[in-house]
Design an enzyme around this catalytic site. Sequence first.
Site, PDB file in Angstrom:
ATOM      1  N   GLY A  66       0.832  -1.198   0.000  1.00  0.00           N
ATOM      2  CA  GLY A  66       0.000   0.000   0.000  1.00  0.00           C
ATOM      3  C   GLY A  66       0.862   1.240   0.000  1.00  0.00           C
ATOM      4  N   ALA A  67       1.927   1.203   0.817  1.00  0.00           N
ATOM      5  CA  ALA A  67       2.864   2.319   0.906  1.00  0.00           C
ATOM      6  C   ALA A  67       4.107   1.825   1.626  1.00  0.00           C
ATOM      7  CB  ALA A  67       2.239   3.498   1.655  1.00  0.00           C
ATOM      8  N   MET A  68       5.183   2.604   1.557  1.00  0.00           N
ATOM      9  CA  MET A  68       6.438   2.252   2.216  1.00  0.00           C
ATOM     10  C   MET A  68       7.063   3.503   2.791  1.00  0.00           C
ATOM     11  SD  MET A  68       8.540   0.035   3.196  1.00  0.00           S
ATOM     12  CE  MET A  68       9.997   0.449   4.168  1.00  0.00           C
ATOM     13  N   GLU A  69       7.491   3.402   4.061  1.00  0.00           N
ATOM     14  CA  GLU A  69       7.903   4.547   4.866  1.00  0.00           C
ATOM     15  C   GLU A  69       9.330   5.009   4.647  1.00  0.00           C
ATOM     16  OE1 GLU A  69       8.462   0.864   7.645  1.00  0.00           O
ATOM     17  OE2 GLU A  69       7.049   1.511   6.103  1.00  0.00           O
ATOM     18  N   GLU A 117       2.423   6.016   7.550  1.00  0.00           N
ATOM     19  CA  GLU A 117       3.801   6.136   7.066  1.00  0.00           C
ATOM     20  C   GLU A 117       4.548   7.270   7.759  1.00  0.00           C
ATOM     21  OE1 GLU A 117       4.584   3.615   5.436  1.00  0.00           O
ATOM     22  OE2 GLU A 117       2.516   2.999   5.051  1.00  0.00           O
ATOM     23  N   HIS A 143       5.885   6.232  11.091  1.00  0.00           N
ATOM     24  CA  HIS A 143       7.114   5.448  10.962  1.00  0.00           C
ATOM     25  C   HIS A 143       8.368   6.324  10.868  1.00  0.00           C
ATOM     26  CE1 HIS A 143       5.860   1.344  10.814  1.00  0.00           C
ATOM     27  NE2 HIS A 143       5.148   1.440   9.704  1.00  0.00           N
ATOM     28  N   GLU A 150       5.037  -2.213  13.019  1.00  0.00           N
ATOM     29  CA  GLU A 150       3.811  -2.064  12.245  1.00  0.00           C
ATOM     30  C   GLU A 150       2.575  -1.946  13.121  1.00  0.00           C
ATOM     31  OE1 GLU A 150       3.788  -1.270   9.324  1.00  0.00           O
ATOM     32  OE2 GLU A 150       5.712  -1.916   8.519  1.00  0.00           O
TER      33      GLU A 150
END
Length: 892
Positions: A339-342, A376, A379, A398
């Site tokens: 979905g997304a990456m931090e 995100e 994070h 997470e």
Amino acid sequence: MGKGFVISKAVGIVLIVVGAAAVATIIALSVVYSQEKSKNNEVKPTTTTTTSAAPTTAASNEPWDQWRLPQTLSPQSYNVTLWPRLQPDETGLYIFTGMSSVIFKCVEETDLILIHSNKLNISETVLTAHGSNPAPSIDSIMMYTKTQYMAIHLKGKLTAGESYELYTKFVGELADDLGGFYRSEYEENGVKKVVATTQMQATDARKAFPCFDEPAMKAVFHITLLHDRGTVALSNGAVKDKVNITEDGALLTKTTFEPTEVMSTYLLAFIVSDFDYIEQIDEKLQIRIYARQEAIKAGQGEYALNVTGPILRFFEDYYRVPYPLPKSDQIALPDFNAGAMENWGLITYRETALLYDNEISSNANKERIVTVIAHELAHQWFGNLVTIRWWNDLWLNEGFASYVEYLGADEAESKWNIKDLIVLNDVHRVFAIDALASSHPLSSKEEDIQRPEQISEVFDTISYSKGASVLRMLSDFLTETVFTQGLQTYLDHFKFDNTVYTDLWVHLQAAVDKTTHDLPKTVQEIMDRWVLQMGFPVVTINTATGQITQEHFLLDPTTKPDTHQSLTMSGLYQLDGQRQEQKNPQNGYYRKLIKKMTGKQMQMSGFWPTSMSQDTTGLTMIMKTGNAYLVFSRHPQSIPVINRAQIIDDAFNLAKAGHIETTLALRTTLFLSEETEYMPWESALDNLDYFYLMFDRTELYSPMQAYLGKQVKPLFEHFTDLTGWTDVPLGHTDQYNQVNALRVACSTGLKNCTDLVNGWFQQWMNNPDVNPIKANLRSVAYCSAIAAGGEEEWNFAWEMFQKTNVATEKDKLRAAMACATQPWILNRYLSYTLNATLIRKQDATSTIISIASNVVGQSLAWDFVRANWEYIFNQYGGGSFSFSNLVNGVTK
């Protein structure tokens, strides 16, 4: 990511095919490299060595046969230069070339350098010393594909305490595999365009350049990108320098970035594209949203830009630590598996998780965007500034972000009352998973999480949703003030470092000790029971006698976990055995607990279902026949909304496990005919989905449809009177319940509903340039109309799917086309998932799952997955949640 599974004959064949493909790729890259070697003269190493593939041998105790790096070397900094080719060569292959220098300190004397490298063709390797003594010469270099190491054997030993520099030159494929340094393709104004982008988590930085690819191996990264003129290069750091150069006849731009903070390899990002951006300066912090030029021009990045600043400022105050970077870039990618990456300072997203169109996107799309952004951004501190030492503690990283995303989103959208939705989205969701005998504890031993595929498996619902649920429970139990005080000292103490989860308990305990808060046990003793044990208890409170009993809750009580440990409800009372009792709870805590369980102040903060009884047989009081039940059914407003939702979910879970009669659980749905609130309706529909799965091919389906149709009709009429189906309710969750009313009314055959949505869809078909359907209602309307229609309706939806450039609209149409009721249409649609030009790789598994969710398509999808198992496993077997979700979706 999904659970493990037994390797079958089919999977064995897949592995052989994958191995052959890998050999073919290496040969192709070798040819490409021979062409590139003479071209790239930016660095001239003094020593060239030959790299050999290691022979296949039986398992051994040699360092290169182990999955974890030895602790002999510690990286300090990297200098990485990469040149991605955005056009294929004459063989059709996309490649990138690169060179990397890593400075590392020798911790223990050794004659071996082990560094991760995967799918890279390394041509030159040079080792130099930074001290007064020369570095030992290289004896040989071996590549270990299984453990993904480059092993450099030295003729002498490195000296403990000394620093060295390892230079490598390499070429890799810029593949479309959605991992490491990969390519994403899209079409804009009829022109095919390519993006070079990254996804490093968890073990794919090694596919971009040789590195010590473990989260505890933090270092500073100096990144330089060579890219075609007219394109934009991005990385974690701000741009330091940008100059035009000519390299081997190619007109390029060389972009150099400021060095990063000390960070882990999995948080690296570098991207080359021709994207556009919008920006905002928030108290000297540069915030930018990048996306396709068409999307930016259409204003689809505006919402994300508007909410990012407030969320960042909220977390700065929440953590009491300033945002540690000078910029926050966020980019929407056409192809992205997660979905997304931090990534620190350069967060990557699916387009549906970042881009919002005011006319086309729905209220649910907006909520997803603000919660994913909050997740995100959370994070950037919790995970990036302070990082888990190893992947066995992923749940803390997470789970925490999954909890506080609701707090950050609430700051940006304070009128939504979004914090309550964690109960539906996470608490109730994970109950069904954690109540299985196949569940697992939140934290595992490090030695049990070693291989890349084992690491992938911990990215699952337990880590995210149970992690969020128990941390929310802890925050509520300690009080938010104490929880944040402990969190703040934890982040300050460990910034730029790595931790294990018990380090947080130490700081929370210190915060508790500064108050008069009276805990029955230490934070660690309480939380160990939730972290080190799988599952949760069912708690029965006898409100007449004050007796509390509990036992391990399993949906199938006849099954037993392989490593079962008795649960003792977070250690609030210490008892042994499968069933524990606290007969005389006289202290203030138990009175408070019972009050919270039965009173209006309860906010479902505990991670357990509750059965309140007036006798030891345990029928829930509020659901009991007689006056208590009538209060619930005739006067539901006397019970808070969140409690009404909890009662329903608890009842169905207890019924599934045999604690109460199923008919008693079903009675909680009788009041739905008078219910207009979203949370109780959603809880009921989620639980009734199980009955649809069981009965949609039996004679019980018709009376079940009739009953639910009767219950939903007043809700449909409520929104008909309130909105006329031309307006949108003001309340956030009211908008969701309007969607529920339409969906359930149409799916149960209410004629006023089906006539309405079929009419809308026909109007759209008659005039494709004007869609009359409200954005919130499109998913339901599309599905209902396609299900009622035939090839003409399906083909129209496919045409609109191909035409739209709004990702959220594509998702709605893609899911709705799975609602077709003609088997041949669904079979054709299934075949499209094998062609990335028709259905993107990132969407293939979810499309198959949507078809499998259709009673007509279930057996078709099952046959399709089995027939194409080798291809599907090869493409998706190691990625994110996609493969485990696929297996679950086609079998449930």
